[in-house]
Design a protein around this motif. Sequence first.
Motif, PDB file in Angstrom:
ATOM      1  N   ALA A  49       0.680  -1.242  -0.009  1.00 57.69           N
ATOM      2  CA  ALA A  49       0.037  -0.161   0.171  1.00 57.69           C
ATOM      3  C   ALA A  49       0.791   1.245  -0.090  1.00 57.69           C
ATOM      4  O   ALA A  49       1.858   1.188   0.683  1.00 57.69           O
ATOM      5  CB  ALA A  49      -0.924   0.039   1.017  1.00 57.69           C
ATOM      6  N   ILE A  50       0.790   2.201  -0.943  1.00 60.79           N
ATOM      7  CA  ILE A  50       1.274   3.308  -1.140  1.00 60.79           C
ATOM      8  C   ILE A  50       0.903   4.569  -0.210  1.00 60.79           C
ATOM      9  O   ILE A  50      -0.435   4.610  -0.133  1.00 60.79           O
ATOM     10  CB  ILE A  50       1.459   3.911  -2.458  1.00 60.79           C
ATOM     11  N   PRO A  51       1.668   5.126   0.632  1.00 59.81           N
ATOM     12  CA  PRO A  51       1.125   6.273   1.581  1.00 59.81           C
ATOM     13  C   PRO A  51       0.578   7.210   0.250  1.00 59.81           C
ATOM     14  O   PRO A  51       1.159   7.573  -0.564  1.00 59.81           O
ATOM     15  CB  PRO A  51       2.219   6.761   2.086  1.00 59.81           C
ATOM     16  N   SER A  52      -0.686   7.590   0.676  1.00 54.77           N
ATOM     17  CA  SER A  52      -1.343   8.542  -0.384  1.00 54.77           C
ATOM     18  C   SER A  52      -0.820   9.780  -0.428  1.00 54.77           C
ATOM     19  O   SER A  52      -0.888  10.419  -1.428  1.00 54.77           O
ATOM     20  CB  SER A  52      -2.811   8.377  -0.019  1.00 54.77           C
ATOM     21  N   ALA A  53      -0.335  10.258   0.602  1.00 53.24           N
ATOM     22  CA  ALA A  53       0.129  11.683   0.578  1.00 53.24           C
ATOM     23  C   ALA A  53       1.618  11.771   0.483  1.00 53.24           C
ATOM     24  O   ALA A  53       2.418  11.152   0.977  1.00 53.24           O
ATOM     25  CB  ALA A  53      -0.198  12.267   1.986  1.00 53.24           C
TER      26      ALA A  53
END
Lengths: 282, 421
Positions: free
Chosen positions: A32-36
């Motif tokens: 999961a890619i950190p969204s920010a």
Amino acid sequence: MLKWIRPLILFVLLGFMAVFGLQWTHQNMRNAIPSANSRVSPIILVPGSSATQERFDAMVNELNGKTKTSSSLLKVTVHTDNHLSYSGTFQPGKSHPYIVIAFQNNHDGYSNIKKQAKWFSHAMTILSAKYRFNHFSAIGHSNGGLVLTRYLEKYFNQQKMRINTLMTIASPYNFSETNIDKRTQMLTDLIKDNSKIPTNLVMYSVAGTENYNNDGTVPFASVEAGKYIFQKRAKNYTQITVTGEDTTHHDLPQNGEIVSLIQQYVLNISSTKQKPDINVQH
Amino acid sequence: MKQLLIVTRKLYKMNFYRAILSALWLIFPLEFVGVSFHIIFETCFHRNGILEVIWDLHTNLPGFNSISYLLKSTNDLTFITISLLLAFFTAENLFELRAKLSHEHLAGITSLFIYFLLIVETAPNLDLPQITDVAGNLLIPILIGLFTGYGYSFLAKRSSLKLTVTYWATTHLIVIFSLLIILIGGISFTVYQTQLFPNYISQQVQNFLQTGNHPTFWKITFATLLSNFGHFFGIINDFTTTIGNHFSSETANLTYLAQHHNLWNIPYPITLHSLYDSYGALGGNGMLLALAGAILLRVKNQRARLVASLSITQTVFDQSEALMFGIPILFNPLFLIPFLVAPFVSMSIGYLAIITHLVPAAAYVIPYATPSILRAFLGTNGNFGALFVSLIGLILSSLIYYPFVSLIDQLPERNGDESHA
């Protein structure tokens, strides 16, 4: 007998799902890619062989003068025992803090570049946690560009970190080999592993030419060999050749044209006045 | 308990209830097969279904998309057929019971016709998934069946005419069907004009529950209660899921997890996912896995045992519809109380365990169609405490179902042919 077969199958299936489902869940979350994006986006500078952490002082001065900012400059040297020594400052408030990552062992050679890439990765882990950034741009001079390339292929975790722009200045992807058909072991390895290079990478390879063949140290053909690694792999691969004054290998970082290129392509601050006289090869 | 049994016994003798029960029983085999294929679809051919992700089927299996599409439409059509048959058999059975006539399919055909026109015309769009969605509401075919059955038996008694496919029937049927087409057309037109689609009410309730930013324990409980209540009366809905998706808490949790990978400190430990999906719906709405287990342990009734042992595998995968049809649980007053109480108790245990920090909240993304008993385990990234809490919830729910289940044996024995007598 038959009575027990069905519950047994069911339990085996459940156990199977528990084990492998857990694996997937785990994997899925790790990817999961950190969204920010972090607010801080430093510019990482890596010097070449025989150069120290002071290598980019002149260049950063010139960049600050041109952009009329006073971005901070932090200089980090990675020692052979993995400990980091710091000098300079890191000011996250400034638009683009610069971080120089140099190596105590700054010798040339493929085996040493491998070691340096590992030290570099170690330093990045510590620095990104310490100064809280998850994306950056990088500029590598000479062998520094090779270290960065190897880092992207071997150690870079796209899930935790993003690289915006990479600029290598006179990086000899084929060492001192002038014939492109003779690939060194390093070039072969870098081409082999190029699938790990982030597909969203914007890449500039700058070559300086004093005469028609080299910048006094690095053959032009060796810089050009970078296309076999990055072309069709990175989002953009642009090769730029700079000629004229201050184009010897060691002057390149503070070469006025290259400073303008960095300002334009890495800092994304375009100067309206002075357009560098350059020859852009795609 | 005694009262409940008396009420149920009385209900079992009433014509309309017998009509529903025998319709459900007739459809049970089809429902069982439909649900079995549905499970295969969800686990293996749905993107991110649990077996699909384990074997990476969408890349490893040639023709994955075609099979997936085929299975999906087969499932949709099966479930539409089931609700059509429900409309047919309810009307048919009721007519036969009341008018004491058999082998006359007028009531059934009319009911089927009304229902089919209605669901197709009132679906928001004329495509298969939308129609299936509307057909998921099993209360409508049953009500239509009952009305048609009453209507025809009333006609049969009043007119003292033989309602058979004779001259009379033919001429009258032309009028009846023409009127029905106009009537249903009128209803559909009104539905479109007013946007009062069949799921209007549930949407309103959803909007009401979606006020505020983050779900609280009581809000989740209330939503679950409503959803289960509807489910009990055949309104099979995905209401709780829809409400869950609305809140931003789960996204906030995931963002936090992506950065810190620490389940214990997530910003919103109480979500529909961490409570309802993980602890309140083991075996689908109403903790039916507990019921299936309780039946197998306690009940002697051969039919109930057969249904439970057939459908317990499906219940493990949260597909309890076959069980709802076969026992039946739909409209069965015996099970209304535990059906609503068991999920509440199990969720409360989960809630207490989470707020006392005995187990972390299940916030990880888990594969689609994960068997319910594993959901808390996978959602907490393999916390055995969470697995243990789900097992405790399951056992307690079985205990809640237990006294009610034992009443099954005291009900009058009946079989599918009884209604034809």
